[in-house]
Write an enzyme that holds these catalytic residues in place. Structure first.
Site, PDB file in Angstrom:
ATOM      1  CG  ASP A 109      -6.732   9.782   4.655  1.00 22.09           C
ATOM      2  OD1 ASP A 109      -6.578   9.572   3.436  1.00 22.09           O
ATOM      3  OD2 ASP A 109      -7.843   9.799   5.217  1.00 22.09           O
TER       4      ASP A 109
ATOM      5  N   GLY B  84       2.258   1.722   0.073  1.00 20.94           N
ATOM      6  CA  GLY B  84       1.050   2.437  -0.287  1.00 20.94           C
ATOM      7  C   GLY B  84       0.632   3.500   0.711  1.00 20.94           C
ATOM      8  CG  HIS B  85      -3.586   5.800   1.987  1.00 22.80           C
ATOM      9  ND1 HIS B  85      -3.369   7.129   1.686  1.00 22.80           N
ATOM     10  CD2 HIS B  85      -4.630   5.786   2.874  1.00 22.80           C
ATOM     11  CE1 HIS B  85      -4.228   7.889   2.338  1.00 22.80           C
ATOM     12  NE2 HIS B  85      -5.002   7.098   3.077  1.00 22.80           N
ATOM     13  CG  PHE B  86      -3.086   2.572   5.965  1.00 18.46           C
ATOM     14  CD1 PHE B  86      -3.338   3.020   7.252  1.00 18.46           C
ATOM     15  CD2 PHE B  86      -4.108   2.613   5.043  1.00 18.46           C
ATOM     16  CE1 PHE B  86      -4.591   3.495   7.610  1.00 18.46           C
ATOM     17  CE2 PHE B  86      -5.371   3.075   5.386  1.00 18.46           C
ATOM     18  CZ  PHE B  86      -5.613   3.524   6.678  1.00 18.46           C
TER      19      PHE B  86
ATOM     20  CG  ASP C 252      -1.536   7.354  -0.980  1.00 15.84           C
ATOM     21  OD1 ASP C 252      -2.604   6.958  -1.471  1.00 15.84           O
ATOM     22  OD2 ASP C 252      -1.475   8.103   0.016  1.00 15.84           O
TER      23      ASP C 252
END
Length: 282
Positions: free
Chosen positions: A101, A259-261, A233
């Site tokens: 990120d 997902g993102h994490f 994500d």
């Protein structure tokens, strides 16, 4: 049980907090976190990798327990400068780089400025290509009114939005420890943090224009690259992981149904991939 040490180093008027684990003589993996979290996101990963590697994870300015003075300029250029000072203070001459990120535009700026220091790149939903910008990302190209944009960014800092960073796209949101996003909310609520985040979110529009510099570094130095990506994500989509092969054809790309994490649900297989990858390139 792996020991993680909690330290800080004074860099001018900035106190950088960082976590460190592993043999001080082992090859270094420098871990750069993203929004809205801190080096806390790497604790479980560090415990799994400390057997063979020296793990160092700082809190970026504006996040976690790093302390910045009044008037600090929150831009990605400035974050990269501080990380460079941090690397010098710890006398890190060579290190592999893990970016996630916000850690990606920060760490890749560092790599561009210090191409001889970075031995390998691990990117976990850390974008460097326009193709990787997902539907949840703001349309930075159309932003002309800073006041209006910052008003919109304020919504991103709401508790439900912070929670959603962790849970959206997860296979089983009930496995995500709420402590993680509640801790993020605590640090984002400290004095001055809202303005710091709004500054960085506004400055994010300056990242896509420097993607070509990141890509040139990849093409010219051809570092070993490992992309481990949460395929669900909404911010950085799988095309961003695959695009690394445009500049480093040998790049390893692995997708996870999360997902993102991605570390929240898949820290074990991701840590195994990283361990094998680092062993192959050291």
């Amino acid at each position: 049980m792996t020991t993680i040490r909690h330290r800080s180093v004074r860099l001018g008027d900035v106190d950088v907090f960082y976590r460190e684990a592993g043999d001080p003589e082992a090859p270094v993996l420098l871990l750069l976190h993203g929004f809205p979290t801190s080096s806390q996101q790497f604790v479980r990963l560090m415990r799994r990798l400390a057997g063979r590697w020296r793990l160092i994870a700082p809190d970026l300015p504006g996040f976690g327990q790093t302390v910045t003075p009044e008037g600090f300029t929150f831009t990605f250029d400035r974050l990269a400068d501080v990380v460079g000072e941090f690397v010098d203070a710890l006398e890190l001459r060579r290190y592999a780089l893990y970016v996630f990120d916000f850690g990606a535009p920060t760490g890749l700026r560092l790599a561009v400025s210090r191409p001889s220091e970075v031995t390998a790149l691990i990117t976990q939903n850390g974008n460097a290509y326009v193709e990787g910008l997902g539907p949840a990302m703001p349309d930075f190209a159309s932003m002309t009114d800073e006041i209006e944009a910052r008003r919109g960014f304020t919504e991103i800092l709401a508790p439900e939005q912070i929670k959603g960073q962790y849970t959206e796209g997860a296979r089983d949101p009930e496995t995500i420890d709420p402590t993680n996003y509640l801790l993020d909310q605590y640090f984002l609520g400290l004095p001055g943090r809202t303005e710091a985040m709004l500054d960085l979110l506004w400055d994010y529009r300056n990242n896509p224009p420097v993607y070509p510099k990141f890509q040139a570094w990849l093409r010219e130095t051809r570092p070993p690259v490992l992309a481990v990506w949460g395929r669900n994500d909404p911010f950085f989509i799988p095309a961003g992981a695959e695009a690394f092969r445009n500049d480093v054809p040998s790049a390893e790309v692995h997708f996870f149904d999360t997902g993102h994490f991605a570390l929240e649900e898949d820290v074990e297989p991701i840590s195994e991939l990283i361990d094998r990858f680092l062993a192959a390139h050291h």
